[in-house]
Enzyme design. Structure first.
Site, PDB file in Angstrom:
ATOM      1  N   HIS A 161       5.764   5.022   7.155  1.00  9.38           N
ATOM      2  CA  HIS A 161       4.675   5.204   6.176  1.00  9.38           C
ATOM      3  C   HIS A 161       4.563   6.662   5.746  1.00  9.38           C
ATOM      4  O   HIS A 161       3.531   7.317   5.955  1.00  9.38           O
ATOM      5  CB  HIS A 161       3.336   4.697   6.725  1.00  9.38           C
ATOM      6  CG  HIS A 161       2.341   4.390   5.635  1.00  9.38           C
ATOM      7  ND1 HIS A 161       1.343   3.459   5.763  1.00  9.38           N
ATOM      8  CD2 HIS A 161       2.187   4.892   4.393  1.00  9.38           C
ATOM      9  CE1 HIS A 161       0.631   3.396   4.650  1.00  9.38           C
ATOM     10  NE2 HIS A 161       1.118   4.264   3.806  1.00  9.38           N
TER      11      HIS A 161
ATOM     12  N   GLU B  92       1.357  -1.006  11.865  1.00  9.27           N
ATOM     13  CA  GLU B  92       2.147   0.231  11.901  1.00  9.27           C
ATOM     14  C   GLU B  92       1.710   1.025  13.141  1.00  9.27           C
ATOM     15  O   GLU B  92       0.542   1.418  13.207  1.00  9.27           O
ATOM     16  CB  GLU B  92       1.910   1.069  10.639  1.00  9.27           C
ATOM     17  CG  GLU B  92       2.605   0.514   9.403  1.00  9.27           C
ATOM     18  CD  GLU B  92       2.127   1.162   8.108  1.00  9.27           C
ATOM     19  OE1 GLU B  92       1.431   2.208   8.166  1.00  9.27           O
ATOM     20  OE2 GLU B  92       2.459   0.625   7.034  1.00  9.27           O
TER      21      GLU B  92
ATOM     22  N   ARG C 202       1.814  -2.290   0.994  1.00  9.66           N
ATOM     23  CA  ARG C 202       1.194  -2.522   2.300  1.00  9.66           C
ATOM     24  C   ARG C 202       2.011  -3.614   2.984  1.00  9.66           C
ATOM     25  O   ARG C 202       2.502  -4.538   2.337  1.00  9.66           O
ATOM     26  CB  ARG C 202      -0.263  -2.996   2.150  1.00  9.66           C
ATOM     27  CG  ARG C 202      -1.236  -1.869   1.803  1.00  9.66           C
ATOM     28  CD  ARG C 202      -1.462  -0.946   2.983  1.00  9.66           C
ATOM     29  NE  ARG C 202      -2.390   0.142   2.683  1.00  9.66           N
ATOM     30  CZ  ARG C 202      -2.027   1.327   2.201  1.00  9.66           C
ATOM     31  NH1 ARG C 202      -0.766   1.577   1.904  1.00  9.66           N
ATOM     32  NH2 ARG C 202      -2.932   2.263   1.994  1.00  9.66           N
TER      33      ARG C 202
END
Lengths: 282, 271
Positions: free
Chosen positions: B237, B218, B189
């Site tokens: 991601h 993000e 993360r």
């Protein structure tokens, strides 16, 4: 000066070894190549001048195998495209439908199971890949079992089953355009072609067509013909292609090892001893 | 729930009196207030195991892409200005290098399995030491102190989950302990790393490079310095982003939802 030259260490195909150069260097005894491929040398011509030749076959295998895996993973997971999405100024939200294809558990077909091909198999096994291979000679049973590789005597069987086709052969008259229109049409439409051997092993025009029409999903090429490609070449514009600048052995470690191997061979030749990696015209 | 939307807060929960279950995609549940949800009697599920191999694969992909300079290489290969490939353009070798895995859970262990085949030396730091068979199967050496791992690794890979303890786990101090030739890879993360400290470390060459599948937020704001640094690879991601895995995740989530609605035990329930 030209009378003093006894050895040449060839770095990236330079200088060009032709009749003229060989005639101008009467005391040349040995040419050591920085890499394993010898397709840029006229072996018979060099031998006719009584000059010995060597390549650096041990130093290259791990870095080239790493490059093959790097390209396989980058292509499957659309890493280069993903990078551009992540940094582009137009990106307002994550694209939930940005998907790649799985590597773990997929089928890898290795064409050319020499030192480099075998190291690729070792790496791919750790990704639980199903490994098929095609080679001039079948490997020993223990070698096959160690990597869980299945021999495909006919290249067609490999092409039809593989999700990833990795080309790791040396360039010879037999392997020139080994992968052409016919071979690509045998591949799955979801398959990826990875070339870390020589550009001329693949029929480049056929590859462009196959990629444009979805005959195969994607390609990742560390080698092309020529290098670099002309700036208006179709391969440079296709979204489903990753091209890298022949970086197969371009690491600090490999470069040093290649040079050490070359020096070893040069010294052996100059001292009239047996060379560790002599290459003879076959 | 995909990509942390919708945001599950007090307001939303109050407006949905009959909500029984929140099925979250992926394994991370740091975006959910579990106590809050529990207080409304809402169950929570995730998809823990199906994402592991894809995420481990991406960790390896980022390590290889960064060290061999695949993105830069691609740009050179296709650039209209390229006339030849320079002879002194080099990357760093992955085979035989030292990989330090921070967080040796399911994903971390799968990374170790893959890295072993590249003849990498593997160090790991984890809340608990793994057992001897697990360690020797991948040749991994336990570093009780993260400092030991940081000082010896050529590649530091983060595969922890985000908790109050792992928040900014990698900050200025940790980055300075790393080798100046080392690369940081983050597939956990964004908040596990102190991003400002990372920018500084990359700018001043305290570490060599970073490869990040995750950031905070993000996506990053378009003027963020991380987007401009040459020694950074960022991906959006995509750790679990393959067709096959996404379908499996969806199947898991549907299973959990159906069980939750039927009052049956919920597969992959997060307590």
């Amino acid at each position: 000066l030209s009378k003093k030259v006894q050895a040449i260490y060839l770095w990236w195909h330079k200088p060009v070894i032709d009749q003229e150069l060989l005639q101008s260097l009467p005391n040349l005894k040995v040419i050591a190549n920085s890499g394993v491929g010898m397709d840029h040398l006229d072996l018979k011509l060099v031998a006719s001048f009584g000059v010995k030749m060597a390549n650096a076959r041990h130093a290259v295998s791990s870095s080239t195998a790493d490059t093959g895996m790097a390209l396989l993973l980058a292509s499957a997971r659309r890493l280069v495209e993903g990078y551009h999405v992540a940094i582009s100024s137009g990106m307002e939200h994550c694209e939930a439908d940005f998907l790649g294809v799985e590597v773990t558990g997929a089928t890898l077909g290795i064409i050319g199971m020499g030192s480099i091909g075998y190291k690729i198999a070792l790496r791919a096994k750790a990704f639980e890949m199903n490994i098929l291979y095609h080679n001039r000679r079948r490997r020993k049973e223990q070698e096959e079992q160690a990597v869980g590789a299945t021999y495909c005597e006919k290249i067609d069987n490999l092409l039809q089953q593989a999700d990833f086709v990795m080309v790791v052969v040396s360039l010879t008259p037999q392997t020139r355009k080994l992968i052409g229109k016919r071979e690509m049409e045998l591949m799955k439409p979801t398959a990826t072609l990875i070339n870390i051997s020589r550009g001329a092993v693949v029929d480049q025009e056929a590859l462009v067509t196959a990629l444009q029409t979805g005959v195969i999903r994607a390609a990742a090429l560390d080698v092309t013909y020529p290098e670099p490609l002309p700036r208006d070449h179709a391969l440079l514009k296709l979204k489903n292609v990753i091209i890298t600048p022949h970086l197969g052995i371009k690491t600090d470690k490999a470069t040093r090892m290649i040079t050490e191997e070359a020096v070893e061979n040069i010294l052996a030749a100059l001292n009239g001893l047996a060379m560790p990696n002599e290459v003879l015209p076959s | 729930m995909w990509y942390h939307e919708p945001v599950v807060n007090e307001e939303l929960l109050q407006s949905l009196p009959n909500l029984k279950i929140v099925a979250s995609s992926g394994v991370g549940i740091d975006h959910l207030d579990l106590n809050l949800l529990s207080s409304y009697g809402v169950k929570v599920s995730n998809t823990p195991f199906v994402v592991s191999t894809d995420t481990a694969d991406l960790g390896m992909a980022l390590m290889l892409a960064s060290s061999r300079r695949i993105v830069e290489g691609y740009q050179m290969a296709v650039s209209p200005d390229t006339e030849y490939f320079p002879a002194d353009w080099l990357g760093a070798e992955v085979s035989g290098a030292t990989l330090g895995i921070v967080g040796m859970g399911t994903i971390g262990y799968k990374v170790a399995e893959r890295a072993k085949a590249f003849e990498m030396k593997i160090l790991y730091h984890n809340r608990n030491q793994r057992n001897k068979e697990e360690e020797s199967a991948v040749g991994a050496i336990y570093c009780k102190k993260i400092d030991d791992l940081l000082q010896q690794s050529d590649f530091v890979l983060l595969s922890v989950n985000l908790t109050p303890q792992t928040h900014k786990l990698i900050g200025k101090r940790e980055l300075e302990l790393m080798k100046p030739t080392a690369t940081l890879i983050n597939i956990s993360r964004g908040l596990v790393v102190d991003q400002d400290a990372l920018v500084e470390a990359l700018r001043t060459k305290v570490i060599k490079a970073a490869a990040l599948d995750v950031t905070y937020p993000e996506p990053l704001p378009r003027d963020h310095p991380l987007l401009k640094l040459e020694n950074v690879v960022i991906t959006p991601h995509i750790g679990s982003a393959t067709k096959k895995t996404r379908r499996l995740m969806m199947e898991n989530m549907v299973e959990s939802i159906q069980a939750g609605l039927a009052g049956l035990p919920v597969p992959n329930e997060v307590l």
